[in-house]
Motif scaffolding. Structure first.
Motif, PDB file in Angstrom:
ATOM      1  N   ALA A 259       0.376  -1.277  -0.197  1.00  0.00           N
ATOM      2  CA  ALA A 259       0.228   0.056  -0.228  1.00  0.00           C
ATOM      3  C   ALA A 259       0.866   1.207  -0.006  1.00  0.00           C
ATOM      4  N   ARG A 384       2.867   6.972  -7.713  1.00  0.00           N
ATOM      5  CA  ARG A 384       1.670   7.806  -7.197  1.00  0.00           C
ATOM      6  C   ARG A 384       0.295   8.808  -8.208  1.00  0.00           C
ATOM      7  N   ILE A 408       0.846   2.198  -6.720  1.00  0.00           N
ATOM      8  CA  ILE A 408       0.233   2.493  -5.452  1.00  0.00           C
ATOM      9  C   ILE A 408      -0.867   2.268  -4.964  1.00  0.00           C
ATOM     10  N   PRO A 409      -1.725   1.689  -4.778  1.00  0.00           N
ATOM     11  CA  PRO A 409      -3.398   1.173  -4.381  1.00  0.00           C
ATOM     12  C   PRO A 409      -3.586   2.671  -4.030  1.00  0.00           C
ATOM     13  N   GLY A 410      -4.965   2.975  -5.561  1.00  0.00           N
ATOM     14  CA  GLY A 410      -5.023   4.558  -4.838  1.00  0.00           C
ATOM     15  C   GLY A 410      -4.889   5.359  -6.012  1.00  0.00           C
ATOM     16  N   THR A 411      -3.876   4.502  -6.461  1.00  0.00           N
ATOM     17  CA  THR A 411      -3.671   5.477  -7.936  1.00  0.00           C
ATOM     18  C   THR A 411      -4.689   5.540  -9.211  1.00  0.00           C
ATOM     19  N   LYS A 412      -4.969   6.650  -9.520  1.00  0.00           N
ATOM     20  CA  LYS A 412      -5.482   7.035 -10.756  1.00  0.00           C
ATOM     21  C   LYS A 412      -5.194   6.488 -12.124  1.00  0.00           C
ATOM     22  N   GLY A 413      -5.967   5.434 -12.646  1.00  0.00           N
ATOM     23  CA  GLY A 413      -6.131   5.325 -13.692  1.00  0.00           C
ATOM     24  C   GLY A 413      -5.070   3.466 -14.167  1.00  0.00           C
ATOM     25  N   ALA A 414      -4.632   3.437 -12.236  1.00  0.00           N
ATOM     26  CA  ALA A 414      -4.117   2.340 -12.506  1.00  0.00           C
ATOM     27  C   ALA A 414      -4.644   0.929 -10.919  1.00  0.00           C
ATOM     28  N   LEU A 415      -4.693  -0.440 -11.609  1.00  0.00           N
ATOM     29  CA  LEU A 415      -5.181  -1.487 -11.053  1.00  0.00           C
ATOM     30  C   LEU A 415      -3.595  -2.736 -10.414  1.00  0.00           C
ATOM     31  N   VAL A 416      -3.734  -1.883  -8.892  1.00  0.00           N
ATOM     32  CA  VAL A 416      -2.293  -2.769  -9.430  1.00  0.00           C
ATOM     33  C   VAL A 416      -2.853  -3.913  -7.852  1.00  0.00           C
ATOM     34  N   THR A 417      -2.004  -5.637  -8.794  1.00  0.00           N
ATOM     35  CA  THR A 417      -2.992  -6.431  -8.823  1.00  0.00           C
ATOM     36  C   THR A 417      -1.253  -7.311  -8.536  1.00  0.00           C
ATOM     37  N   ALA A 418      -1.194  -7.775  -7.379  1.00  0.00           N
ATOM     38  CA  ALA A 418      -0.358  -8.236  -6.760  1.00  0.00           C
ATOM     39  C   ALA A 418      -0.340  -9.795  -6.986  1.00  0.00           C
ATOM     40  N   ASP A 426       0.896  -8.784 -16.008  1.00  0.00           N
ATOM     41  CA  ASP A 426      -0.695  -7.930 -15.066  1.00  0.00           C
ATOM     42  C   ASP A 426      -1.181  -8.920 -14.113  1.00  0.00           C
TER      43      ASP A 426
END
Ligand SMILES: Cc1ncc(C[n+]2csc(CCOP(=O)(O)OP(=O)(O)O)c2C)c(N)n1
Ligand code: SF4
Ligand SMILES: [Mg+2]
Lengths: 565, 291
Positions: A259, A384, A408-418, A426
């Motif tokens: 995060a 960020r 970082i999760p919460g970043t606009k335009g990005a989905l963070v997939t761990a 992806d």
């Protein structure tokens, strides 16, 4: 500034008698007299009763390690006299009640001082310090000031203890005249120096590296890191959590790092064992986590309060599968500070787990080191706010250096997939052989940069000569102390154990006609790394695995054997 | 198009769909949970970037591949500590954990009471199929006694655990049970669980079509708490309901208000750890301790 060059002091007593506090007060008092000091303690894993001691060596030069002998002993019980009598050069001081019937012990009016001042009897240790300082004609004002600092949270307690110390100091005048011991010199503290333990140093180094989240389950000898950071959390804006287990700790840290927080945990070998699965998770999900592992003697619960360097191979290989990791092994508090700082930066630069490997001796021992500089942490490839890439954001995008930009999760335009399962760029799970190979190659592509870091900072050489003594971690201290006056010896300290700084170490060993290895374990783990990475068979290995740090004497004797041959 | 009409507003659940086709067995209860979750997220007006799904290991863990949001597919049993770290690092994220009954109640049970008593503001949805699905049908802590599974060929010798009772006893501030066969009801429960500030525990009966198909039995025994005037503010009533064995109550058992865990760290929340760019720190004040 005349006075003695060196002074070694030991305070011993039952657990619960304030032995460590006395030792710390003694160390700081000597430091403020102008000495470099080194302090080390020994104690069993019980809270009341049981013998413990702290030893402080002071000298007008750099001090790395304790010898076997001491000048003065303050005995808070009879057992201290019995155990340490054989190593005393000058004087043993004890309260009248303890000294009664014991030969060669100065019976001091310690309890009397306590009573006269109206202090509680636990203050007897401060009376002892005052008395010993009186025998060596030190400056009682400096002692009082240290007492006030150490007890700063309880002003009245501080005042009472300071008065007790002064009273006993005054009582010592007569005995001082009779014994005529070589007095301490009274000067100014070494400039730009501090007296600090390894645990505090690594914690503060992490703070300097931007630490904002700390979670740890108590385990000796790493717990003081938790205590210090918990205390500092308000001043430095930290989240500090004591979770239900080491498994929870490492997973919380991993979640926090995912995060966007600079996060760390610390433990000893047992807790690290519980963390191994999540260590692999951090590697697979490329989440930057830092783990401090303060070694104690194993296997299993082992000797909870004693030192060891036997977890080296374990931390290098821990967790299933193969992945790059950093293992940093500082040898003194200054290096521990740097390691705490570097660990966070390296973790975030390469998005890999970083282990800082210390041990009980370094973690709880005090050394006089340079006050560490203020440092500038760097963020790494972090996104960020908003992601503005052309193509959809991919957490594990394959890049030339293996490091993917980390949103970082919460970043606009990005989905963070761990994903802890193998996955494609992806983050979606994959078992496709090409994808699997490509991803493992990607993660290992980080290794070339990591090796460069290791070759850059991972080895230090002290002195020069054809006989090379290779060591690591806190054992460097006994080796440096032992070889201080030796001619023709170079000490080579390995600070990065993974990735192994092979190239740099080979360079540092050039021209050596013999290579010896000293480390605190039974099987010679660093020695085995020299075989593995340098194809070098050491000419000798000195191990130790009784829970005690090496003494300079035993190292010196061993090395000398090779010089004559 | 998957949508519903709420108060005249059309809510589209598609934005939480990755478009991947789930690989669950036909008839698997996980489908119901997936649909209910997407609809709930849409109804709450959340954006995918604001949501983090943490999923465990098991059939349920595949949720992270099918929900368009931030996801962390963690190791077996560690959903709660992972989710706790994420939430504390950035409280503005909506953090939802998906665990299996093996994941949450066997290997990961050590975390559940602690998350509950801490009142960490995350939602835990347990896909309770009373079986290890992904490892092909062994008994879990919620498998009924006597049940024959691949690891208990002579009948399960162990009494099952009562997760709702445990959650209540541990101090969870929101405790509910749902049924994957009643999607609309489950959607409502998920909305309430996410809205609840504090630790929300939602056990979902999720029949495993392949290894423990109990749809018919569950349908026969299930009833809704709200239909029987259950008082969700009463811990005692909730405990009594959690101990019921013949019929299976679903709905909200208990809900109360307590400060969420992050309120213990006001000193670390502006900005929170996850939103801080590391900067040089002045430690000169600390060094004075070491002289
Ligand atoms: C440490 C560890 N132990 C065992 C496993 C093997 N494993 C994978 S899934 C699973 C059980 C999953 O059961 P549950 O959580 O109920 O999930 P379901 O498949 O039923 O959704 C097990 C034991 C594992 N992945 N990790
Ligand atoms: S095994 Fe059971 S839980 Fe897993 S996908 Fe199939 S039906 Fe669903
Ligand atoms: Mg299951």
């Amino acid at each position: 500034m005349s006075g003695r060059e060196e002074f070694t002091f030991l305070v011993g007593g039952p657990a619960g008698a304030g032995v460590f506090r006395s030792g710390l007060v003694a160390a700081k008092t000597l430091f403020r007299h102008g000495y470099y000091v080194h302090g080390d303690n020994e104690y069993p894993s019980i809270i009341r009763g049981g013998h413990q001691w702290m030893m402080v060596k002071a000298a007008k030069r750099e001090v790395y390690a304790h010898g076997e002998e001491v000048d003065a002993v303050l005995a808070l019980d009879k057992e201290t006299v019995a155990r340490h009598r054989g190593r005393v050069r000058e004087v043993i001081v004890a309260d009248e009640s303890v000294a009664r019937g014991l030969e060669g012990v100065v019976a001091a009016p310690l309890m009397r001082s306590v009573r006269e001042v109206g202090a509680p009897s636990v203050a007897v240790n401060m009376a002892g310090l005052g008395f010993v300082l009186g025998l060596y004609r030190g400056d009682v004002g400096r002692l009082e000031a240290v007492i006030r600092d150490v007890f700063s949270k309880k002003r009245e307690v501080a005042e009472v203890n300071a008065r007790v110390a002064r009273r006993a100091y005054e009582y010592a005048a007569e005995a001082a005249g009779e014994l005529a011991l070589e007095p301490l010199s009274i000067g100014e503290p070494p400039r730009g120096k501090i007296v600090i333990d390894g645990n505090s140093a690594v914690a503060l180094g992490a703070l300097a590296g931007g630490l904002s989240f700390y979670a740890a389950y108590p385990m000796t000898p790493a717990s003081p890191i938790l205590h210090l950071l918990a205390e500092l959390q308000k001043e430095y804006g930290l989240v500090v959590v004591q979770p239900e287990s080491e498994i929870a700790a490492i997973n919380m840290v991993t979640g926090a790092a995912y995060a966007g927080a600079r996060a760390m945990t610390a433990t000893s070998g047992g807790g690290f064992s519980l963390m191994t699965e999540a260590l692999g998770q951090a590697a697979m999900t490329e989440t930057p986590v830092v783990i401090v592992e303060a070694m104690r003697a194993g296997p299993s619960t082992g000797l909870p309060t004693y030192t060891s360097q036997a977890d080296l191979r374990f931390v290098i290989h821990a967790s299933q599968g193969e992945f790059p990791r950093f293992v940093l092994a500082p040898g003194d508090p200054y290096e521990a500070y740097m390691a705490g700082f570097d660990a966070l930066n390296l973790a975030w630069k390469y998005q890999v787990p970083v282990i800082v490997l210390t041990d009980k001796y370094l973690a709880e021992g005090y050394w006089t080191v340079d006050e560490p500089p203020r440092l500038e942490p760097s963020e790494g490839k972090v996104i960020r706010g908003e992601y503005r890439g052309e193509e959809p954001y991919k957490r594990y995008k394959i890049t030339p250096d293996g490091v993917s930009p980390m949103a970082i999760p919460g970043t606009k335009g990005a989905l963070v997939t761990a994903n802890s399962s193998e996955h494609g760029e992806d983050g979606y799970g994959s078992t496709d052989p090409e994808v699997v190979t490509a991803m493992q190659d990607k993660r290992f592509r980080k290794l070339s940069g990591m090796i460069e870091e290791a070759n850059g900072k991972g080895v230090k050489t002290y002195g020069g000569g054809p006989l090379a003594v290779v060591t690591w971690g806190s054992t460097k201290n006994a080796v440096l102390e032992a070889t201080r006056d030796m001619y023709g010896v170079r000490v080579v300290q390995v600070l990065y154990l993974s990735p192994f700084p092979s190239e740099r170490l080979s360079r540092e060993l050039e021209g050596a006609d013999r290579v010896l290895v000293v480390e605190a374990n039974k099987t010679g783990q660093l020695a085995s790394l020299l075989r593995e990475h340098l194809l070098l068979e050491p000419d000798g290995f000195l191990g130790k695995y009784d829970g005690r740090p090496f003494t300079p004497e035993e190292v010196e004797e061993w090395i000398t054997g090779f010089m004559e041959g | 198009m998957d949508h519903g009409i709420y108060g005249g507003v059309i809510v589209v659940a598609e934005k939480f769909d990755t478009g991947r086709r789930p690989v669950w067995c036909p008839g698997c209860g996980n489908f119901g949970i997936l649909v209910a979750l997407r609809r709930a997220l849409a109804r709450l007006g959340l954006e995918p970037e604001e949501v983090v799904l943490v999923t465990g290991i098991g059939c349920h863990g595949r949720m992270s591949g099918y929900v368009r949001a931030n996801t962390f597919h963690t190791i077996h049993g560690r959903v709660l500590p992972l989710a706790t770290g994420i939430k504390l690092a950035n409280p503005s994220l909506t953090v939802i954990g998906h665990s299996g009954d093996g994941d949450a109640y066997a290997i990961g049970l050590g975390h559940l009471p602690h998350a509950a008593r801490r009142n960490i503001d995350v939602t835990l949805i347990v896909h309770d199929n009373m079986v290890f699905g992904l490892t092909t049908g062994q008994a879990t802590p919620t498998t009924p006694k006597g049940r024959i599974t691949r690891s208990t060929p002579y009948g399960n010798p162990e009494e099952p655990l009562n997760p709702l009772f445990l959650a209540l006893a541990s101090g969870a501030t929101f405790v509910a049970r749902g049924f994957s066969g009643d999607i609309a009801h489950l959607e409502e429960l998920i909305v309430r669980a996410i809205r609840h500030e504090g630790f929300s525990f939602l056990d979902v009966i999720q029949p495993c079509a392949t290894f423990f198909n109990i749809y018919r039995e569950v349908r026969r025994r299930v009833y809704k708490l709200e239909d029987e005037g259950h008082d969700t503010r009463s811990l005692e009533a909730a405990i009594r309901k959690s101990l019921e064995t013949e019929r299976i109550p679903i709905g909200v058992f208990f809900e109360t208000k307590k400060p969420p865990f992050r309120e213990n760290f006001p000193h670390a929340m502006s900005p929170p750890p996850g939103q801080r760019v590391p900067r040089s720190v002045d430690l000169s004040h600390v060094w004075s301790r070491y002289r």
